[in-house]
Design a protein around this motif. Structure first.
Motif, PDB file in Angstrom:
ATOM      1  N   GLU A  75       1.977   6.021  -7.242  1.00  0.00           N
ATOM      2  CA  GLU A  75       0.782   6.253  -8.057  1.00  0.00           C
ATOM      3  C   GLU A  75       0.876   5.582  -9.437  1.00  0.00           C
ATOM      4  O   GLU A  75       0.834   6.262 -10.476  1.00  0.00           O
ATOM      5  N   LEU A  96      -7.112  -1.802  -3.336  1.00  0.00           N
ATOM      6  CA  LEU A  96      -6.046  -0.810  -3.142  1.00  0.00           C
ATOM      7  C   LEU A  96      -6.019   0.180  -4.310  1.00  0.00           C
ATOM      8  O   LEU A  96      -5.902   1.399  -4.112  1.00  0.00           O
ATOM      9  N   GLU A 127       0.835  -1.204   0.000  1.00  0.00           N
ATOM     10  CA  GLU A 127       0.000   0.000   0.000  1.00  0.00           C
ATOM     11  C   GLU A 127       0.875   1.262   0.000  1.00  0.00           C
ATOM     12  O   GLU A 127       0.598   2.223  -0.703  1.00  0.00           O
ATOM     13  N   TYR A 128       1.947   1.222   0.761  1.00  0.00           N
ATOM     14  CA  TYR A 128       2.832   2.390   0.796  1.00  0.00           C
ATOM     15  C   TYR A 128       3.408   2.677  -0.591  1.00  0.00           C
ATOM     16  O   TYR A 128       3.389   3.815  -1.077  1.00  0.00           O
ATOM     17  N   ARG A 146      -8.759   2.632  -3.963  1.00  0.00           N
ATOM     18  CA  ARG A 146      -8.507   3.602  -2.870  1.00  0.00           C
ATOM     19  C   ARG A 146      -7.481   4.651  -3.263  1.00  0.00           C
ATOM     20  O   ARG A 146      -7.493   5.762  -2.771  1.00  0.00           O
ATOM     21  N   THR A 147      -6.523   4.252  -4.131  1.00  0.00           N
ATOM     22  CA  THR A 147      -5.357   5.132  -4.332  1.00  0.00           C
ATOM     23  C   THR A 147      -5.297   5.807  -5.698  1.00  0.00           C
ATOM     24  O   THR A 147      -4.325   6.513  -5.975  1.00  0.00           O
ATOM     25  N   GLY A 148      -6.284   5.592  -6.563  1.00  0.00           N
ATOM     26  CA  GLY A 148      -6.199   6.331  -7.829  1.00  0.00           C
ATOM     27  C   GLY A 148      -6.635   5.577  -9.060  1.00  0.00           C
ATOM     28  O   GLY A 148      -6.406   6.038 -10.168  1.00  0.00           O
ATOM     29  N   VAL A 194       2.371   1.770  -3.557  1.00  0.00           N
ATOM     30  CA  VAL A 194       1.359   2.154  -4.538  1.00  0.00           C
ATOM     31  C   VAL A 194       0.885   3.590  -4.278  1.00  0.00           C
ATOM     32  O   VAL A 194       0.710   4.382  -5.211  1.00  0.00           O
ATOM     33  N   THR A 195       0.726   3.923  -3.018  1.00  0.00           N
ATOM     34  CA  THR A 195       0.306   5.287  -2.692  1.00  0.00           C
ATOM     35  C   THR A 195       1.379   6.277  -3.115  1.00  0.00           C
ATOM     36  O   THR A 195       1.094   7.354  -3.644  1.00  0.00           O
ATOM     37  N   ASP A 196       2.628   5.918  -2.888  1.00  0.00           N
ATOM     38  CA  ASP A 196       3.729   6.839  -3.175  1.00  0.00           C
ATOM     39  C   ASP A 196       3.994   6.972  -4.677  1.00  0.00           C
ATOM     40  O   ASP A 196       4.207   8.068  -5.187  1.00  0.00           O
TER      41      ASP A 196
END
Ligand code: MCA
Ligand code: AMP
Length: 514
Positions: free
Chosen positions: A102, A119, A95-96, A122-124, A98-100
């Motif tokens: 993008e 995930l 998750e970290y 949630r992140t894009g 993928v969030t970072d």
């Protein structure tokens, strides 16, 4: 015509004229250079059809397979930035990243599809594909109907080809941005320095989500137009079968320790080998010496980082100098290495200092971390590796580098990096914990093993087994401490800093039992 710095173009320039030659051989089937070109083209079409901007990221967490390598090549061809993820990473770790980063595309094992889709949402909203250990999944399903020719996109030398996450001392991972030129220049240098030819057969047993297996090993074989014997992981039985038909092997030190532990590993098994290469962690002199006695081969040790790919190497050619245990050899052609004091001033030969490097292989910075990037480069453009080393020394030529320690709090276990801070932060969140310190202690198989020393809150009880079980759900297995010891207080110096050296001395024998 505009020249194309795309890394795939570079690698393909080394493919053999006869494209029917076998490039990858697995226990089940083989893939020719034609297959590589065609399959990577089909995957590239799938990616291109998504119509995402040039330079979009593609995060990939899949088991090792030839198709996974084709996917990497396809990402290069389509102008995407490849972000490989260790299959051991748990959901929270992924998750970290993928969030970072993008990513616009995520490719995962089918077993992780539901979690990855959630995930992504949630992140894009990345597009999620699957690819399993047999090369099957939604990605391959879509690729089957695609054309087998693809015009590789034009890339500039500085365009990003890959982002490799390497954990940070603060516990936050940093994405090292590697360009097409960083990777192709290093592949070119290693090709010449290690004497690659199309007659070579590389025994490839390393994972392909890190520099060692993906860039150093695969690039070298592809660019030489050589053949790879492709095993999904280190498997000593399979290695013993494959070695007589191989000429080159690469591994982290644990690979050599495990080969030596098997009495069937003999000089005869290595009869066609020309080169054994070790890196990613220090190779013990004992392993080097025992290996030479058993096989007649001096393992060639080299040194590198995710941020720089390969930096130094012991000589390949005997006339250029001996391969010396405990050293990582000379700076590779085009790479510069200096040893400096705390003021970035070079120290005399034989003195220990910080290792700093520069060259066309050195990354441009950390993904979306301009501050961190500035800190890690000197004003005059040298990258601070965080390693401590020296040049020369007793019986060692003046231009050979030895890595003698690390300025960064890092444990290397079986070639995987573990940043103590990340593990400590999770332990400190566990019930009943007041504070903790995570250290690396010598381990006969992994080189170093992760050990945690935990101080409970007053009156609280800490159960090490329950804690390990809990950590296993949140951390990749190689980061989970092999041992958790409960003590009353951590040793500190007068400044209040935890004395990890004292802890390492106290607990240095705990892992011999594990
Ligand atoms: C697996 N385990 C480990 C490790 N690997 N524990 C500590 N350190 C490890 N590296 C644990 C698992 O958690 C599990 O424990 C138990 O060992 C058995 O797991 P298994 O998967 O069966 O292990 P294995 O297949 O024997 O794997 C060991 C390995 C592997 C072959 C040494 O870790 C490996 O291939 N390492 C290579 C890493 C690498 O490629 N590094 C290059 C980084 P439990 O049962 O308790 O869960 S690139 C780099 O560093 C730079 C740039 C460079 O210079 O190259
Ligand atoms: P990574 O973060 O995976 O890129 O790991 C890079 C680190 O691995 C380097 O900074 C060194 O500390 C270590 N390393 C790589 N190769 C060697 C080697 N041959 N000897 C000692 N340390 C090594």
């Amino acid at each position: 015509m505009q020249s194309n710095a795309n890394l795939y173009q570079f690698l393909a320039s080394g493919f053999p004229a006869d494209r029917s030659k076998v490039a990858i051989q697995t226990p089940e089937r083989q893939y020719s250079y034609d297959d590589i070109d065609r399959l990577s083209a089909q995957y590239a079409h799938v990616l291109q059809a998504l119509d995402v901007p040039h330079g979009s990221r593609i995060a990939v967490q899949v088991e090792k397979s030839p198709e996974a390598l084709m996917l990497y090549l396809a990402a290069l061809r389509a102008g995407l930035v490849y972000l490989p993820l260790n299959t051991a990473y748990r959901d929270a770790e992924v998750e970290y990243f993928v969030t970072d980063a993008e990513p616009a595309v995520i490719v995962c094992d089918p077993s992780r599809l539901d979690g990855m889709q959630a995930l992504a949402a949630r992140t894009g909203n990345a597009t999620v594909y699957t690819l399993d250990s047999q090369g099957e999944g939604s990605l391959t399903d879509d690729a089957r109907s695609q054309a087998t020719a693809f015009m590789t996109v034009t890339s500039q030398p500085d365009d990003l080809a890959a982002i490799l996450y390497t954990s940070g001392t603060t516990g936050r991972s940093k994405g090292a941005m590697l360009s097409h030129e960083n990777l192709s220049s290093n592949a070119q240098v290693l090709h010449e320095y290690w004497g690659w030819s199309s007659d070579d057969v590389l025994l490839h047993m390393l994972p392909i989500f890190h520099v060692h297996g993906l860039f150093v090993a695969s690039h070298a074989a592809l660019y030489a137009g050589a053949r790879m014997i492709w095993l999904p992981r280190l498997d000593i039985d399979a290695a013993l079968q494959a070695l007589p038909g191989s000429t080159v092997m690469m591994g982290v030190p644990t690979y050599y320790v495990r080969l030596l532990a098997d009495p069937r590993f003999t000089r005869d098994v290595c009869r066609n080998m020309r080169l054994f290469i070790s890196g990613s962690a220090p190779l013990l002199a004992d392993t080097f010496n025992e290996f030479r006695e058993r096989t007649g081969h001096a393992i060639l040790e080299r040194y590198g980082m995710s941020e720089t790919i390969m930096l130094t190497s012991n000589p390949y050619i005997e006339a250029e100098g001996p391969r010396l245990a405990g050293t990582v050899g000379r700076a590779l052609p085009g790479v510069r290495v200096r040893i400096v004091d705390d003021n970035d001033t070079e120290v005399p030969v034989g003195s220990i200092g910080h290792v700093q490097v520069r060259g066309p292989n050195v990354f441009s910075g950390y993904w979306r971390m301009p501050e961190k990037t500035r800190e890690e480069f000197t004003a005059d453009g040298w990258f601070r590796t965080g390693d401590m080393g020296c040049k020369g020394g007793e019986g060692v030529p003046d231009d050979y580098v030895s890595i003698v320690g690390r300025n960064k709090d890092l444990i290397i276990s079986g070639g995987y990096n573990v940043y103590p801070k990340e593990v400590e932060m999770l332990i400190d969140e566990q019930p009943g914990v007041f504070e903790s310190a995570v250290i690396g202690v010598p381990h006969p198989d992994f080189g170093e093993a992760v050990v945690a020393v935990v101080v409970p809150r007053e009156g609280a009880h800490v159960d090490p087994d329950a804690m390990r079980d809990s950590l296993k759900t949140q951390l990749a297995n190689f980061k989970v401490p092999k041992e958790i010891r409960v003590i009353e207080q951590l040793p500190r110096n007068t400044m209040g800093k935890v004395q990890k050296n004292v802890l390492r001395e106290t607990w240095s024998d705990v892992s011999s039992a594990t």
